[in-house]
Design an enzyme around this catalytic site. Structure first.
Site, PDB file in Angstrom:
ATOM      1  N   LYS A 186      10.189  45.898  -5.195  1.00 24.25           N
ATOM      2  CA  LYS A 186       9.568  46.976  -5.971  1.00 24.25           C
ATOM      3  C   LYS A 186      10.449  48.215  -5.875  1.00 24.25           C
ATOM      4  O   LYS A 186      10.396  48.975  -4.907  1.00 24.25           O
ATOM      5  CB  LYS A 186       8.157  47.316  -5.476  1.00 24.25           C
ATOM      6  CG  LYS A 186       7.439  48.188  -6.527  1.00 24.25           C
ATOM      7  CD  LYS A 186       6.298  48.981  -5.985  1.00 24.25           C
ATOM      8  CE  LYS A 186       6.692  50.273  -5.356  1.00 24.25           C
ATOM      9  NZ  LYS A 186       7.376  51.234  -6.248  1.00 24.25           N
ATOM     10  N   GLU A 260      12.123  51.882   7.366  1.00 29.04           N
ATOM     11  CA  GLU A 260      13.314  52.754   7.370  1.00 29.04           C
ATOM     12  C   GLU A 260      12.890  54.076   6.769  1.00 29.04           C
ATOM     13  O   GLU A 260      12.724  54.199   5.557  1.00 29.04           O
ATOM     14  CB  GLU A 260      14.434  52.128   6.521  1.00 29.04           C
ATOM     15  CG  GLU A 260      15.047  50.878   7.091  1.00 29.04           C
ATOM     16  CD  GLU A 260      15.854  51.132   8.355  1.00 29.04           C
ATOM     17  OE1 GLU A 260      16.012  52.310   8.747  1.00 29.04           O
ATOM     18  OE2 GLU A 260      16.298  50.153   8.964  1.00 29.04           O
ATOM     19  N   CYS A 293      19.193  59.592   3.905  1.00 32.12           N
ATOM     20  CA  CYS A 293      18.405  59.711   5.129  1.00 32.12           C
ATOM     21  C   CYS A 293      19.220  60.047   6.365  1.00 32.12           C
ATOM     22  O   CYS A 293      18.696  60.620   7.308  1.00 32.12           O
ATOM     23  CB  CYS A 293      17.653  58.407   5.350  1.00 32.12           C
ATOM     24  SG  CYS A 293      18.732  56.969   5.226  1.00 32.12           S
ATOM     25  N   GLU A 394      12.324  67.249   7.253  1.00 31.07           N
ATOM     26  CA  GLU A 394      13.359  66.802   6.335  1.00 31.07           C
ATOM     27  C   GLU A 394      13.309  67.664   5.073  1.00 31.07           C
ATOM     28  O   GLU A 394      12.252  67.821   4.468  1.00 31.07           O
ATOM     29  CB  GLU A 394      13.070  65.344   5.974  1.00 31.07           C
ATOM     30  CG  GLU A 394      14.286  64.541   5.733  1.00 31.07           C
ATOM     31  CD  GLU A 394      13.958  63.108   5.354  1.00 31.07           C
ATOM     32  OE1 GLU A 394      12.799  62.786   5.064  1.00 31.07           O
ATOM     33  OE2 GLU A 394      14.895  62.307   5.342  1.00 31.07           O
TER      34      GLU A 394
END
Ligand code: NAD
Length: 492
Positions: A186, A260, A293, A394
């Site tokens: 997906k 992750e 990331c 983040e």
């Protein structure tokens, strides 16, 4: 009136389809997502979204395909997957253009980094397909012979975010395939085109129907896949809040999950560092406009070199060519959406207005011919407080937070003082210090003196703490999708 950047390649129409192994669908029961080109702010394609009907069909098709795929000779699996890796490499140009229009990554970065990354990781996983051995365990010699078999776990759903789908094929799709699992992918509705394209390559290379299916869709499609009893493992790449929801849903079903998630990676610069290299590492925050990331988003710099380092970094960021991702000279494109741009600049404003951070470079949305897209200047914040929002959360944009330290213990404490633990970077010429600090960092990968993260495709990659769990890469990455069975044979 501004003309805006071109950022569109009319010779390569963007196509997103639902792939169910035996058929391709241009419409789905989940509706339609109108895809916006982040460089122009204009709609450029309709994305059909998979709904419950397509999800049920994909699971059924994958379950059927799994019975045969798991029986393939491993060497045949290796050959097929290796050919697909070669096709990804061969189609570097088309994929780079598609990626640029899909999420704004410049073609230069896609060709130099992302496409090779996807192909190399895919190839590495392919190579493990025929090297997965069980063992004979001497539990009761003369009475029993005990074998361990490594068996594929079954149908795996791979749920990806939008920032690097080509890399995701190598890191997340290839390992379960190499293990003998079938994959339902997906992709994010924000970046579905490259996955449609690579699925076509798989079909052309002779991938049996149902071994890979692709369901572009939004959060509802992801949640339905997680809940589906026919899916035996989830591999998720994306944000922490979504990761928590998926982990909770998997926990309720006792379904294994690989996560992750995000990062807030420290780049510690000691006084004896090669400063030019340390600055180069820090300036890599502009890769994918900061939307990757592992990027070194916190520069933790010794007080004796802080002024020199920040001046050099501000100069390097000011030189970065920001613009049309289809222009081969562009180094940094737009961020993914207007909402992302507002969030990033909101965090920068909060840092300078309320937390005492200094703006040393950037800090604004680009105007003039870039005003219609979501372009942000590469930004450096100085004197950042280690416990402030911009040092803890983040940003997922081209923003570096510079923090001073006075001794090694303080540097390590600041580096470890966030909830994340994906990557860490350090620069020093002192080998003992490099090893000491690398081992003290709470992080899945540590890159020393300009090495990159992730390391090569054979090295395990993943996070600790709130950056997730499970590993991608090499043998460990494939083993995530194997289960061990012990067969005990009575000898008399
Ligand atoms: P996100 O978490 O919002 O979405 C990611 C994917 O999950 C999408 O396909 C989305 O449709 C799907 N999804 C959303 N809600 C879901 C639900 N309830 N159930 C199942 N699926 C659902 O993505 P984002 O936050 O925009 O992605 C950026 C994040 O991804 C950043 O935090 C970044 O650091 C992280 N990331 C991590 C890695 C890594 O390897 N560690 C790599 C790339 C990106």
């Amino acid at each position: 009136m501004t003309q805006g950047v071109n950022a569109t390649d009319n010779s390569r129409p963007l196509v997103s389809e639902i792939y169910l192994g035996t058929r391709w669908l241009g419409t789905g029961s989940g509706g339609v997502h109108q895809h916006i080109n982040p460089a122009t702010g204009r709609p450029q394609a309709d994305v059909p979204l998979a709904g419950r009907a397509e999800i049920d069909e994909a699971v059924a098709v994958a379950q059927t395909a799994f019975r045969k795929w798991r029986q393939w000779r491993p060497e045949d699996r290796r050959r097929l997957l290796t050919r697909i890796a070669a096709r990804i490499r061969e189609h570097e140009d088309e994929l780079a253009v598609m990626q640029a229009m899909e999420n704004g990554l410049p073609v230069s970065a896609a060709k130099a980094v992302l496409v090779p990354h996807g192909a190399n990781w895919f190839e590495n996983a392919a190579g493990w397909a025929d090297k997965l051995e069980g063992t004979v365990v001497p539990t009761a010699p003369g009475e029993t012979m005990d074998l361990t078999l490594m068996e594929p776990i079954g149908v795996v759903a791979v749920i990806l975010t939008w920032n690097a789908p080509i890399g995701g094929w190598g890191m997340c799709v290839a390992p379960p395939l190499a293990a003998g699992c079938c994959v339902i992918l997906k992709p994010s509705e924000l970046a579905p085109f490259t996955s449609t394209f690579i699925a076509r390559l798989c079909e052309e290379e002779g991938m049996p129907p149902g071994v890979i299916t692709v369901l572009p869709g939004g959060p509802e499609a992801g949640a339905a896949l997680v809940e589906h009893p026919g899916v035996r493992k989830i591999s998720f790449t994306g944000g922490g809040p979504t990761g928590r929801r998926i982990a909770a849903a998997c926990g309720a079903q006792l379904k294994p999950v690989l996560l992750e998630l995000g990062g807030k990676s420290a780049n510690i610069v000691f006084p004896d560092a090669d400063l030019a290299k340390a600055v180069e590492t820090a300036a890599s925050v502009v890769f994918s406009a900061g939307q990757a990331c592992t990027l070194p988003t916190r520069a933790i710099v010794h007080e004796s070199i802080y002024d020199e380092f920040t001046a050099m970094l501000a100069g390097a960021l000011a030189q970065v060519q920001v613009g049309d991702p289809l222009d081969p000279t562009t180094a940094m494109g737009p961020v993914i959406s207007a909402a992302a741009s507002d969030r990033i600049l909101g965090m920068v404003n909060h840092a300078t207005r309320d937390t005492g951070a200094e703006l040393l470079a950037g800090g604004n949305r680009k105007g003039d011919e870039l005003a219609a897209g979501y372009f942000i200047e590469p930004t450096l914040l100085g004197n950042v407080a280690p416990d402030s929002e911009v040092a803890q959360d983040e940003v997922f944009g081209p923003v570096t937070a510079a923090i001073r330290f006075s001794d090694e213990d303080e540097a390590v404490a600041v580096a470890n003082g966030t909830p994340y633990g994906l990557a860490g970077y350090l620069h020093t010429r002192d080998l003992a210090r490099a090893l000491r600090v690398a081992s003290a960092l709470e992080s899945g990968t540590v890159a020393v003196n300009g090495a990159g993260a992730p390391a090569g495709p054979g090295a395990p990659f993943g996070g600790v703490k709130e950056s997730g769990y499970g590993r991608e890469g090499g043998r460990l990455g494939v083993a995530e999708f194997l289960q061990h069975k012990t067969v005990s044979i009575a000898l008399s």
